[in-house]
Structures are given as C-alpha cells and as structure tokens.
Design an enzyme around this catalytic site. Structure first.
Site, PDB file in Angstrom:
ATOM      1  N   ASP A  90       0.867  -1.200  -0.173  1.00  8.46           N
ATOM      2  CA  ASP A  90      -0.050   0.059   0.097  1.00  8.46           C
ATOM      3  C   ASP A  90       0.860   1.283  -0.045  1.00  8.46           C
ATOM      4  OD1 ASP A  90      -2.358   1.384   0.098  1.00  8.46           O
ATOM      5  OD2 ASP A  90      -2.509   1.327   2.276  1.00  8.46           O
ATOM      6  N   HIS A 119       2.387   3.475  -9.109  1.00  6.13           N
ATOM      7  CA  HIS A 119       2.301   1.936  -9.168  1.00  6.13           C
ATOM      8  C   HIS A 119       3.582   1.528 -10.030  1.00  6.13           C
ATOM      9  CE1 HIS A 119      -1.576   2.353  -7.454  1.00  6.13           C
ATOM     10  NE2 HIS A 119      -2.247   3.061  -8.169  1.00  6.13           N
ATOM     11  N   LEU A 162       9.318 -21.588  -3.503  1.00  3.74           N
ATOM     12  CA  LEU A 162       8.391 -20.872  -3.202  1.00  3.74           C
ATOM     13  C   LEU A 162       7.035 -20.586  -3.854  1.00  3.74           C
ATOM     14  CD1 LEU A 162       8.271 -18.127  -1.367  1.00  3.74           C
ATOM     15  CD2 LEU A 162       8.918 -16.837  -3.220  1.00  3.74           C
TER      16      LEU A 162
HETATM   17  C1  IPE Z   1      -5.501  -2.505  -0.177  1.00  2.00           C
HETATM   18  O1  IPE Z   1      -5.230  -1.217  -0.339  1.00  2.00           O
HETATM   19  C2  IPE Z   1      -5.494  -3.189  -1.239  1.00  2.00           C
HETATM   20  C3  IPE Z   1      -3.938  -3.549  -2.010  1.00  2.00           C
HETATM   21  C4  IPE Z   1      -2.930  -2.891  -1.624  1.00  2.00           C
HETATM   22  C5  IPE Z   1      -4.087  -3.862  -3.434  1.00  2.00           C
HETATM   23  P1  IPE Z   1      -6.192   0.104  -0.428  1.00  2.00           P
HETATM   24  O2  IPE Z   1      -5.480   1.212  -0.371  1.00  2.00           O
HETATM   25  O3  IPE Z   1      -7.199  -0.437  -1.497  1.00  2.00           O
HETATM   26  O4  IPE Z   1      -7.050  -0.056   1.015  1.00  2.00           O
HETATM   27  P2  IPE Z   1      -7.612   1.171   1.835  1.00  2.00           P
HETATM   28  O5  IPE Z   1      -8.660   1.495   0.860  1.00  2.00           O
HETATM   29  O6  IPE Z   1      -6.817   2.234   2.322  1.00  2.00           O
HETATM   30  O7  IPE Z   1      -8.459   0.589   3.135  1.00  2.00           O
HETATM   31  C1  IPE Z   2      -1.578   0.360  -3.385  1.00  2.00           C
HETATM   32  O1  IPE Z   2      -1.194   1.609  -3.382  1.00  2.00           O
HETATM   33  C2  IPE Z   2      -1.721  -0.511  -4.704  1.00  2.00           C
HETATM   34  C3  IPE Z   2      -3.168  -0.718  -4.797  1.00  2.00           C
HETATM   35  C4  IPE Z   2      -4.045  -0.323  -4.013  1.00  2.00           C
HETATM   36  C5  IPE Z   2      -3.742  -1.231  -6.156  1.00  2.00           C
HETATM   37  P1  IPE Z   2      -2.263   2.717  -3.331  1.00  2.00           P
HETATM   38  O2  IPE Z   2      -2.609   2.933  -4.673  1.00  2.00           O
HETATM   39  O3  IPE Z   2      -3.613   2.190  -2.368  1.00  2.00           O
HETATM   40  O4  IPE Z   2      -1.758   3.892  -2.629  1.00  2.00           O
HETATM   41  P2  IPE Z   2      -2.419   5.008  -1.643  1.00  2.00           P
HETATM   42  O5  IPE Z   2      -2.721   4.124  -0.634  1.00  2.00           O
HETATM   43  O6  IPE Z   2      -3.627   5.621  -2.161  1.00  2.00           O
HETATM   44  O7  IPE Z   2      -1.310   6.029  -1.476  1.00  2.00           O
HETATM   45 MG    MG Z   3      -3.786   2.475  -0.543  1.00  2.00          MG
END
Ligand code: IPE
Ligand code: IPE
Ligand code: MG
Length: 244
Positions: free
Chosen positions: A17, A34, A128
């Site tokens: 995240d 990303h 793995l």
């Molecule tokens: C969780 O992250 C999903 C992934 C890392 C793929 P999100 O960014 O979607 O989660 P919330 O919305 O902060 O809970």
């Molecule tokens: C995690 O990073 C990747 C996915 C959920 C696909 P985010 O896109 O949620 O990044 P933040 O949390 O908004 O910074």
């Molecule tokens: Mg996120």
C-alpha cells in the site's frame, strides 16, 4: 554474507500500500507510484526465497479497488501483464510456483490469458509458493465458499454435518497452498493500520507488522527486519505459554 534468520514465518502476506501517496508527495501522478511499486516486487520475491519463506502472498488489487477510475485500473493491469511476461522465465528457473486468489473471471480476457498461461507454465514448480491476490476480497471469498458448499450439499457431494474448519479452508481460494494456507505474518506498508478485506480467515492468528514507509520505498532489508522481529514474537494461540 548476511547472517541467517531463525524462526522464519512460513507464510508471509503483504499489503503493498501507499503507491499513490508516494507519487503525490513527489508531485507525480498516482500511477507513477504504481510503476515504481511494481518494480519492487522482484527483489522482494527474491529476498523471501533467500530467507526461507515458503509462501508469499501479495495483495495487488482488491474487490473494492474496482471503484477506482478506469485510467488507474488500466495502468495496474498493464503493470501486472508486464511483470508476468518479464519475470516468468526467471521465476521458473527459481522453481517458484504461482497462484492467484480472487475473481480471475472479472479480469479482461487479455490479462486473464497471460495470468492463466503463467500459472500453467509454473504449475509443476515446488519452491516458493507465490500468490497474487487479484480482484480479491476476503468477504467475497467466504461468501463464495459458502455458496459452493451449499451447492455440493444439494448435489449430494457433501453433507452439512461434514463442515468444519478444515473443510471450510478447502473451499477457500487459498486451498491449493495445503499446509501453508494459514498466514503467519502480515506486513502492511503506508502507515495504515487496517486489514482492508485481506485474508480474514487465513490470518486469524497471524502476527502483524505495520510499516510507515510506502510500498515503493519497501526493500529487501525491510522484509528481513520484519521477519527478524517476527522471530521474537510470542505466538500463544490462546494458550498461556507458546510451548504448551
Ligand atoms: C489495499 O489497499 C489493497 C491493496 C494494497 C491492493 P487500499 O489502498 O485499497 O486499502 P484502503 O482503501 O486504504 O483500505
Ligand atoms: C496500493 O497503493 C496499490 C493498490 C491498492 C492497487 P495505493 O494505490 O492504495 O496508494 P495509496 O494508499 O492511495 O497511497
Ligand atoms: Mg491505498
């Protein structure tokens, strides 16, 4: 030479995240985060293998992430395709087996075809166990398991009294992992301290490690540190002492 780590968790699950915030803080569009984040997967997979982790499950896209703008989603799918096409030969050489948990059928056909081809290519590997959670949501997983069990009962393949924790685990997307299906350690980057619908059943007794850094800044040294810290945790599973 790095020193060996003892008491390594068998199954580590990571919530990757913070990509968007990482980019925004640098005045870049979210998708730049990303792109940088996807480049971090390879070194983490390598380090997991080196540490002796047996199963690594990476949260790549949640059922709730479908509500993000189409422009962001399409970049995520493109990055997933690129990752698989670029890395699959190397993963094969390292004897890595791939799994996917989630609603694969919701993916567009081109992405799905590449995922399926890669699963097929790595299916006989015994090293793995690398899983990607794609269009994954734990509640969805549990609901689908309940539905499939009910269908099996109606078709005479199951009886309600047979349902227990093992049978339930066998209906989940993680069933292929066999004895590795319970998660020992969940790591979440970005500073958020929540589970976001990830592996609710499998992580019932997992340890948690919440890190303040964002996923594009997460490196092998952070994985190693989390695993070392895990080694000092006292997992009691409801008992008084970890030994009995
Ligand atoms: C969780 O992250 C999903 C992934 C890392 C793929 P999100 O960014 O979607 O989660 P919330 O919305 O902060 O809970
Ligand atoms: C995690 O990073 C990747 C996915 C959920 C696909 P985010 O896109 O949620 O990044 P933040 O949390 O908004 O910074
Ligand atoms: Mg996120």
């Amino acid at each position: 030479m790095t020193r060996p780590v003892s008491n390594v968790p068998k199954h580590v699950a990571i919530i990757m995240d913070g990509n968007g915030r990482w980019a925004e803080r640098r005045h870049h569009p979210r998708v730049f985060g990303h792109i940088r984040g996807s480049a971090k997967i390879k070194p983490i997979v390598q380090e997991a293998d080196r540490l002796g982790i047996k199963a690594l499950t990476l949260y790549a896209f949640s059922t709730e992430n479908w509500s993000r703008p189409e422009t962001e989603r399409s970049v995520l799918w493109r990055l997933l395709k690129k990752y698989l096409l670029r890395e699959r030969d190397g993963l094969n050489e390292k004897n890595v087996r791939l799994h996917v948990i989630g609603e694969l059928e919701r993916l567009e056909s081109e992405v799905r075809a590449i995922v399926e081809e890669t699963l097929e290519m790595l299916k006989n590997n015994t090293g793995l166990q690398l899983s990607f959670a794609i269009s994954y949501g734990s509640r969805r997983e549990l609901v689908r398991a309940a539905r499939r069990f009910a269908e099996d009962c109606l078709a005479g393949r199951q009886v309600p009294e047979a349902m227990d924790e093992d049978v339930m685990a066998g209906y989940l997307w993680t069933s292929d992992l066999g004895s590795l299906r319970d998660v020992d350690l969940v790591i979440r980057t970005s500073g958020e301290k929540r589970i976001s619908n990830y592996l609710l059943w499998q992580a019932a007794y997992a340890e948690f490690s919440f890190l303040d850094l964002c996923w594009p800044d997460f490196g092998p040294e952070h994985l190693r540190a989390a695993v070392e810290e895990y080694g000092n945790r006292d997992r009691r599973f409801g008992r008084i002492k970890s030994e009995n």
